[in-house]
Design a protein around this motif. Structure first.
Motif, mmCIF file in Angstrom:
data_model
loop_
_atom_site.group_PDB
_atom_site.id
_atom_site.type_symbol
_atom_site.label_atom_id
_atom_site.label_comp_id
_atom_site.label_asym_id
_atom_site.label_seq_id
_atom_site.Cartn_x
_atom_site.Cartn_y
_atom_site.Cartn_z
ATOM 1 N N HIS A 88 0.860 -1.198 0.000
ATOM 2 C CA HIS A 88 0.000 0.000 0.000
ATOM 3 C C HIS A 88 0.882 1.230 0.000
ATOM 4 O O HIS A 88 2.023 1.178 0.490
ATOM 5 C CB HIS A 88 -0.915 0.007 1.227
ATOM 6 C CG HIS A 88 -0.186 0.078 2.545
ATOM 7 N ND1 HIS A 88 0.148 1.266 3.148
ATOM 8 C CD2 HIS A 88 0.301 -0.900 3.358
ATOM 9 C CE1 HIS A 88 0.782 1.023 4.285
ATOM 10 N NE2 HIS A 88 0.902 -0.292 4.436
ATOM 11 N N ASP A 117 6.890 1.905 6.759
ATOM 12 C CA ASP A 117 5.562 1.334 6.489
ATOM 13 C C ASP A 117 4.864 2.169 5.429
ATOM 14 O O ASP A 117 4.144 3.092 5.756
ATOM 15 C CB ASP A 117 4.757 1.284 7.793
ATOM 16 C CG ASP A 117 3.417 0.602 7.623
ATOM 17 O OD1 ASP A 117 3.154 0.042 6.551
ATOM 18 O OD2 ASP A 117 2.620 0.651 8.573
ATOM 19 N N GLU A 182 5.254 -5.508 3.190
ATOM 20 C CA GLU A 182 5.115 -4.797 4.463
ATOM 21 C C GLU A 182 6.424 -4.970 5.241
ATOM 22 O O GLU A 182 7.192 -5.908 4.976
ATOM 23 C CB GLU A 182 3.960 -5.400 5.280
ATOM 24 C CG GLU A 182 2.576 -5.069 4.754
ATOM 25 C CD GLU A 182 2.039 -3.731 5.249
ATOM 26 O OE1 GLU A 182 2.748 -3.029 6.003
ATOM 27 O OE2 GLU A 182 0.909 -3.396 4.860
HETATM 28 ZN ZN LIG Z 1 1.685 -1.135 6.206
#
Ligand SMILES: [Zn+2]
Length: 389
Positions: A88, A117, A182
């Motif tokens: 993401h 992140d 991730e």
């Molecule tokens: Zn994440």
């Protein structure tokens, strides 16, 4: 079967391009992308699309009304089902965070909002693809030596993947395996082979208001009733089974001299096994008021199923270990209570390995940072893993 030499070439490529990796990462971090700022996220999406397009990928955007467009990129390969690189590009950091937390490199680390992140993870995707392209025929499609590759990056992962989930699921169901970029676990950089399922419940109690001095007996306190309910749900926790129930937020009442008419608790739940979902759901929906003059209303439920340590996931992990070993890397696995989009793909039965991204610490915290030395190493590991699938 890839050899030490093949993997050494991938590693060498990534090491030699460490400065370029850092440039791309810096650019990404400086294009801030909070989940709730559609324009900012779309801006970063355009940059990423260019990066992947320049490697021969076919870009598809999935435009959204309230959040940024999700981005999918397909690379041709030698046949077979594609491998999915999942991530993401939204972050938890509001626009302007850069003023107090600028991108910076210090003591072998890179700092900045979203660096860990998971903008470093996306940087690794780009350079793994570049390394594979170089290892193959430079003029050809990036994945000429391996399966087709699909990159899918969604834009609302940090707020529950409400619109990202269907796109992730529809893409993953046709894939051989899912590699989630991730962050890895802890400074040891463990890969994530299991994640808990995550959900939330809201408990809303309505009682009857009255004057705490004049009409005390006429009142039915929502605060007291909610307190009883909170103590009840606390019993649902079973740490040994991986079930936790956390009433993280409660609010209710208006003034000390008023018997409270309304009170609300917001509850986070985590489960390690999908099989426990129904029972927990039943416990929540069976809650009844102790004071019959109060009402208890329950809403919510599980929104990410658990990513269980399936055979397929273990196979991917072992393969990654082997590939890492050829490059002198020792890799371990870990489980985590946190969810990701990998939970969705794993629940579909697609072998999913998570935590292939950055080594660092401080996700969602002001010390968010990555270990720079690991950036090229992890990119090379990803490339080797893709090629071995
Ligand atoms: Zn994440």
């Amino acid at each position: 079967m890839p050899t030490t030499t093949d993997n050494a070439m991938l590693l060498q490529y990534c090491e030699e391009h460490r400065a370029d990796m850092l440039d791309v990462l810096k650019r990404m971090v400086e294009l801030e992308s909070p989940s709730d700022n559609k324009a900012a996220v779309d801006h970063l999406g355009e940059y990423l699309a260019q990066q992947f397009e320049s490697l021969g990928g076919k870009v598809t955007f999935f435009p959204q009304e309230t959040c940024g467009a999700h981005l999918k990129v397909d690379f041709r390969g030698d046949g077979g089902k594609p491998v999915l690189l999942l991530g993401h590009f939204d972050t938890v950091w509001p626009l302007g965070t850069l003023k107090t937390m600028p991108f910076r490199v210090e003591n072998g680390r890179a700092f900045g909002p979203g660096v860990y992140d998971m903008k470093a993870g996306i940087t690794m995707m780009i350079f793994a693809l570049r390394a594979l392209r170089t290892a193959g025929r430079p003029e050809s499609s990036v994945s000429s030596l391996c399966r087709p590759i699909t990159v899918l990056l969604d834009t609302d992962e940090e707020v529950g993947s409400t619109t990202g989930r269907p796109v992730v699921e529809a893409t993953a169901k046709d894939c051989e395996a899912v590699l989630v970029l991730e962050p890895s676990q802890s400074l040891k950089g463990q890969l994530k082979t299991a994640r808990k399922g995550v959900g939330d419940y809201t408990i809303r109690v309505r009682g009857r208001a009255s004057h705490a001095g004049v009409d005390f007996e006429k009142g039915h306190s929502a605060v007291i009733e909610l307190s009883r309910q909170v103590l009840e749900i606390a019993k649902f926790t079973d740490v040994a089974r991986g079930i936790t129930v956390n009433p993280g937020v409660i609010h209710g009442g208006t003034r000390t001299n008023v018997v409270a008419a309304e009170a609300v608790a917001e509850v986070d739940i985590r489960i390690a096994r999908a099989a426990d979902a129904d029972e927990l759901e039943k416990k929540f929906t069976s809650l009844r008021p102790v004071d019959p003059n109060c009402t208890v209303e329950i809403s919510g439920g599980l929104n990410r199923p658990p990513m269980e340590r399936t055979e397929g996931t273990v196979r991917l992990f072992r393969l990654t270990q082997e590939q890492g070993k050829l490059m002198g890397m020792t890799l371990d696995e870990a489980s985590t209570g946190g969810g990701s989009d990998g939970n969705f793909t794993s629940a579909l039965g697609i072998p999913t390995l998570d935590g292939l991204g950055a080594v660092g610490e401080g996700a969602h915290a002001s010390n968010e940072s990555i270990i720079l030395e690991e950036l090229p190493r992890r990119a090379a590991l990803l490339a080797a893993l893709i090629r071995s699938l």
